[in-house]
Write a protein that holds these residues in place. Sequence first.
Motif, mmCIF file in Angstrom:
data_model
loop_
_atom_site.group_PDB
_atom_site.id
_atom_site.type_symbol
_atom_site.label_atom_id
_atom_site.label_comp_id
_atom_site.label_asym_id
_atom_site.label_seq_id
_atom_site.Cartn_x
_atom_site.Cartn_y
_atom_site.Cartn_z
ATOM 1 N N THR A 1 0.852 -1.186 0.000
ATOM 2 C CA THR A 1 0.000 0.000 0.000
ATOM 3 C C THR A 1 0.889 1.238 0.000
ATOM 4 O O THR A 1 1.870 1.301 0.738
ATOM 5 N N LEU A 2 0.539 2.198 -0.837
ATOM 6 C CA LEU A 2 1.386 3.384 -1.022
ATOM 7 C C LEU A 2 0.872 4.565 -0.199
ATOM 8 O O LEU A 2 -0.330 4.736 -0.042
ATOM 9 N N GLU A 3 1.807 5.374 0.271
ATOM 10 C CA GLU A 3 1.468 6.539 1.095
ATOM 11 C C GLU A 3 1.964 7.819 0.425
ATOM 12 O O GLU A 3 2.972 7.810 -0.280
ATOM 13 N N ILE B 1 0.735 9.705 -8.230
ATOM 14 C CA ILE B 1 2.011 9.067 -7.881
ATOM 15 C C ILE B 1 2.874 8.922 -9.131
ATOM 16 O O ILE B 1 2.385 8.491 -10.186
ATOM 17 N N TYR B 2 4.129 9.313 -9.009
ATOM 18 C CA TYR B 2 5.101 9.168 -10.104
ATOM 19 C C TYR B 2 5.104 7.712 -10.579
ATOM 20 O O TYR B 2 5.323 6.792 -9.786
ATOM 21 N N GLY B 3 4.894 7.530 -11.859
ATOM 22 C CA GLY B 3 4.808 6.182 -12.418
ATOM 23 C C GLY B 3 6.048 5.351 -12.158
ATOM 24 O O GLY B 3 5.979 4.120 -12.032
ATOM 25 N N GLY B 4 7.188 5.985 -12.060
ATOM 26 C CA GLY B 4 8.427 5.263 -11.786
ATOM 27 C C GLY B 4 8.427 4.631 -10.404
ATOM 28 O O GLY B 4 9.051 3.583 -10.191
ATOM 29 N N HIS B 5 7.736 5.255 -9.462
ATOM 30 C CA HIS B 5 7.643 4.661 -8.126
ATOM 31 C C HIS B 5 6.837 3.362 -8.191
ATOM 32 O O HIS B 5 7.174 2.366 -7.544
ATOM 33 N N PHE C 1 -2.808 6.396 -6.839
ATOM 34 C CA PHE C 1 -2.930 7.396 -5.776
ATOM 35 C C PHE C 1 -2.497 6.804 -4.437
ATOM 36 O O PHE C 1 -2.503 5.583 -4.257
ATOM 37 N N ALA C 2 -2.170 7.680 -3.511
ATOM 38 C CA ALA C 2 -1.879 7.225 -2.152
ATOM 39 C C ALA C 2 -3.089 6.462 -1.620
ATOM 40 O O ALA C 2 -4.239 6.844 -1.871
ATOM 41 N N GLY C 3 -2.820 5.390 -0.927
ATOM 42 C CA GLY C 3 -3.886 4.542 -0.405
ATOM 43 C C GLY C 3 -4.116 3.317 -1.269
ATOM 44 O O GLY C 3 -4.686 2.325 -0.813
ATOM 45 N N ASP C 4 -3.690 3.381 -2.523
ATOM 46 C CA ASP C 4 -3.805 2.212 -3.397
ATOM 47 C C ASP C 4 -2.821 1.130 -2.955
ATOM 48 O O ASP C 4 -1.716 1.431 -2.505
ATOM 49 N N MET D 1 5.425 -6.844 -17.289
ATOM 50 C CA MET D 1 5.091 -6.579 -15.884
ATOM 51 C C MET D 1 3.745 -5.869 -15.841
ATOM 52 O O MET D 1 3.586 -4.801 -16.444
ATOM 53 N N LEU D 2 2.812 -6.447 -15.130
ATOM 54 C CA LEU D 2 1.528 -5.796 -14.910
ATOM 55 C C LEU D 2 1.461 -5.335 -13.457
ATOM 56 O O LEU D 2 1.556 -6.151 -12.536
ATOM 57 N N GLY D 3 1.335 -4.051 -13.270
ATOM 58 C CA GLY D 3 1.095 -3.510 -11.933
ATOM 59 C C GLY D 3 -0.393 -3.378 -11.743
ATOM 60 O O GLY D 3 -1.079 -2.762 -12.568
ATOM 61 N N VAL D 4 -0.905 -3.984 -10.691
ATOM 62 C CA VAL D 4 -2.351 -4.098 -10.496
ATOM 63 C C VAL D 4 -2.697 -3.450 -9.159
ATOM 64 O O VAL D 4 -2.000 -3.655 -8.184
ATOM 65 N N LYS D 5 -3.773 -2.693 -9.127
ATOM 66 C CA LYS D 5 -4.107 -2.068 -7.848
ATOM 67 C C LYS D 5 -5.458 -2.516 -7.304
ATOM 68 O O LYS D 5 -6.412 -2.692 -8.061
ATOM 69 N N ASN D 6 -5.490 -2.701 -5.993
ATOM 70 C CA ASN D 6 -6.729 -2.943 -5.255
ATOM 71 C C ASN D 6 -7.574 -4.068 -5.848
ATOM 72 O O ASN D 6 -8.793 -3.941 -5.983
#
Lengths: 361, 361, 361
Positions: free
Chosen positions: B220-222, B256-260, B292-295, B322-327
């Motif tokens: 989870t991102l802050e 959020i910066y996509g690189g993060h 976004f933060a909280g994802d 690479m697939l980045g998947v959220k929530n």
Amino acid sequence: MSDGVPVLPGTRPIGGWFFEDYAVGLRYGHPTPRTITSGDTALYLALTGARQPAHCSEPLARALGHPSCPVDDLLAFHIAFGKTVHDISYNAVANLGYANLRFLEPVYVGDTLHAQSEVIGLKENSSGKSGVVYVASRALNQHGREVLSWVRWVMVAKRDPASPAPPATVPDLPREVSPEALAVPAFLKPGALDPMATGGTRLWDDYEAGQVIDHPGGMTLEEAEHMMATRLYQNTARVHFDAYRAKSAATGRRLIYGGHVMSVCRALSHDGLENAFAIAAINGGTHANPTFAGDTLYCRHVVLDRWALPGRNDLGALRLRMLGVKNAELAALPAVAPGERHESVVLDLDYTVLVPRRKAT
Amino acid sequence: MSDGVPVLPGTRPIGGWFFEDYAVGLRYGHPTPRTITSGDTALYLALTGARQPAHCSEPLARALGHPSCPVDDLLAFHIAFGKTVHDISYNAVANLGYANLRFLEPVYVGDTLHAQSEVIGLKENSSGKSGVVYVASRALNQHGREVLSWVRWVMVAKRDPASPAPPATVPDLPREVSPEALAVPAFLKPGALDPMATGGTRLWDDYEAGQVIDHPGGMTLEEAEHMMATRLYQNTARVHFDAYRAKSAATGRRLIYGGHVMSVCRALSHDGLENAFAIAAINGGTHANPTFAGDTLYCRHVVLDRWALPGRNDLGALRLRMLGVKNAELAALPAVAPGERHESVVLDLDYTVLVPRRKAT
Amino acid sequence: MSDGVPVLPGTRPIGGWFFEDYAVGLRYGHPTPRTITSGDTALYLALTGARQPAHCSEPLARALGHPSCPVDDLLAFHIAFGKTVHDISYNAVANLGYANLRFLEPVYVGDTLHAQSEVIGLKENSSGKSGVVYVASRALNQHGREVLSWVRWVMVAKRDPASPAPPATVPDLPREVSPEALAVPAFLKPGALDPMATGGTRLWDDYEAGQVIDHPGGMTLEEAEHMMATRLYQNTARVHFDAYRAKSAATGRRLIYGGHVMSVCRALSHDGLENAFAIAAINGGTHANPTFAGDTLYCRHVVLDRWALPGRNDLGALRLRMLGVKNAELAALPAVAPGERHESVVLDLDYTVLVPRRKAT
């Protein structure tokens, strides 16, 4: 700071000193000598967004004449300031002002700083619940050389409101650090600061008194960030860290260390002051309103003066007024007269930077 | 990048360039040369959770043939990328894609990076309010050697919607970095990467095209974290930092910066890709949805191809998606066809890693 | 740890081991050897507020006889502990207790740690859904010397509740690390720890069994901070990072790594235990209640015992009980009997510190 009465090290009560513990002339050697590392400098970038290349490019630092990157002036200040909190402002209600802050020598990674203070003034508040303590402080490096000196005054709670008030002594403080008193290392070669590195061509010659610069960026502050910064500086002032206790305080919330606000504003101002490569002095300043997590900071500068420096035709000084503004469009902010308060202005700082001069042609 | 027209350093307007300021062939030398320190590498671990031992164990790095730990490929990329923001994407609306990103030489603590870019394409959007800028960028170290090169395209706002559109020029971009173009240091001894260090026995030989790996962790991102990372990279894109201004933007929030997101997904994928010790290239990729933060991020990999490398029987390349998947539960995520969008997928990256090969027996 | 059965490195399933995978005598060599840097030590200060000068002043560290600053004992512990998570507690439900933790040699910046563990006990829970795993672990530096050893027990989920239970084996664990077993470097010159550096004059001679110290500070914890700390230690336990998954867990929230609570309490206790310059052992301890972001920590110490150390008249040991308390006034906290639980107490740690003795006069 030489003829005061030393307070025996380690005699501080576990809950810190209160207003009635101070007397003019008392001297404190503050604990926690601190060696600065490249970890500190990386955290400083990450927490503030600083981009002055003199502090983050080794080749550029060497071209300027330094043996290695000097640490950001404000990082050195925050670490030095943090040490004084233990004896001076652990029970502070508010940090009221600064004067005569001088950056005397560059500080490098590997240097170890410690700090000392002497009480130079005292004035109880009319409420009888607190008082103002005026303190002259200085930071020394591992060679015993003074790298920073400053005066600040701070409102400190009384342990017992019934304690008698000491006689009021308010020191006479200079309104500015004069150009002659600015410390500029003899070895400095400011011509090395090329615009490819800093991102701007504006040099000392290009600024003029009265000029207003509204810097374009904005930075929203978070609890985790200001607490990490403040802990990095080993500043233990309780108001920054304890949300449980803050609930019963006037603000109801953790207060952001004013120095963090300075650093963020300094970083925001890089777009427009790209070649202001060093801070030479802080003439005065106030944290005009509290800053809290969630606030977004913007920065305006007003050029106050432009000073040539004795013996240097390659750099000059700019005296600047930095306004830290929160949660408001700079474009809509009126001119704020010196000494005037505005609800959106959280920081009003009068300070002096060094900037390369254009080469004579 | 050799025959373009140099933009005079420092001439950038204080609020940055807009779409109508760009022309094909313009070249930018980006400010803020940056020396990488062990503070940066520690922060990278703390912010992303990276665990590839080649980047955090000095004995292992030396056994691999390096003089010291190479910094994480993505840390080097983010620092290099961050420099280009000043001139390319300060007023960006969105970062649209990458192509032909090559990691050319290892970067070590103590190295100083700077970056350059050239505009290679322009295309106004039909709305007339913004346009796409195609840029070829590269990062050089203190020896003037290219350590990274890449192409990206980004949507940039127009200063004035009434400005005339430049002629559309869309560059022809390679769909992949071919195996022959991958830079592998001659000194590398990949056999040193033992499973006791990486935690996995899976080597190049054990993967096959079509294989799907759902990595087990989630992160989870802050707000504080993504802003610290992005400031560490001295990336100043306004959309990441200013919550006050974001309230009037389409998203309403800091982006959020996509690189993060890339770095967090790369770190999550360590469980399953333990021996993918270096990224050799990014063939292409898109930030398919905002983060976004909280994802909470999860990561799936699909093996696209397995390439032997000329002259090396000790390591090979894997081309991965690479697939980045959220929530969302990965187990419930359907197969997402190449080019297809899915509301939970925030990152779709086509890249190439180096992995040791099993010794012939 | 010498006659167990080694688990083949890299054979761990991608989702980690579950209770039924363990057997008494199995030995694990944990992945990710890790070189400690000055970035790690700076982050440790920023995340915890630590102020013991032995860890942050190079001149003081050398005066104590060290070649350079030893890293904070708890930083070394967290990094070593973090490695064991991969094989021991990735699927842990709770970390139940510690015993016989010994700090055997100082760890310095530049040292590389790796860790090993052996299962020494197993006991299925009556629910049949999980079990307790007892593990003896140790960390070694790049010279192969043991710098830390400890036992912990942890509740681990079963993959399949229907799996048969192994025979219960509960190891006999020492209730304390005896004074004779404490490792004190022969070179140590504790007299160098002057009160000007630490901020306190209280030495070993000044404490007595039964003494209670309520430390004055308080620290509110944030999600970004505990996650950064835990990632810095490369501890991957899922419960600390994944808010999406946590929603369906009993707590509903991310759990703060108990070691972060220890570190914050240790830092808070500097005001009152200024000269407790090293942790020699952890005799036992429990995370008595979960800690979440937003909680504010306070710290109480009870002096359990005062031990002279064989062959040393310049320093002694204090056996201490550290109570980490959340969201409650310490002044209102009753005495909590050993073994007793209190809803506000999150950490109950029995440990041993080294403190200089007053010089004989």
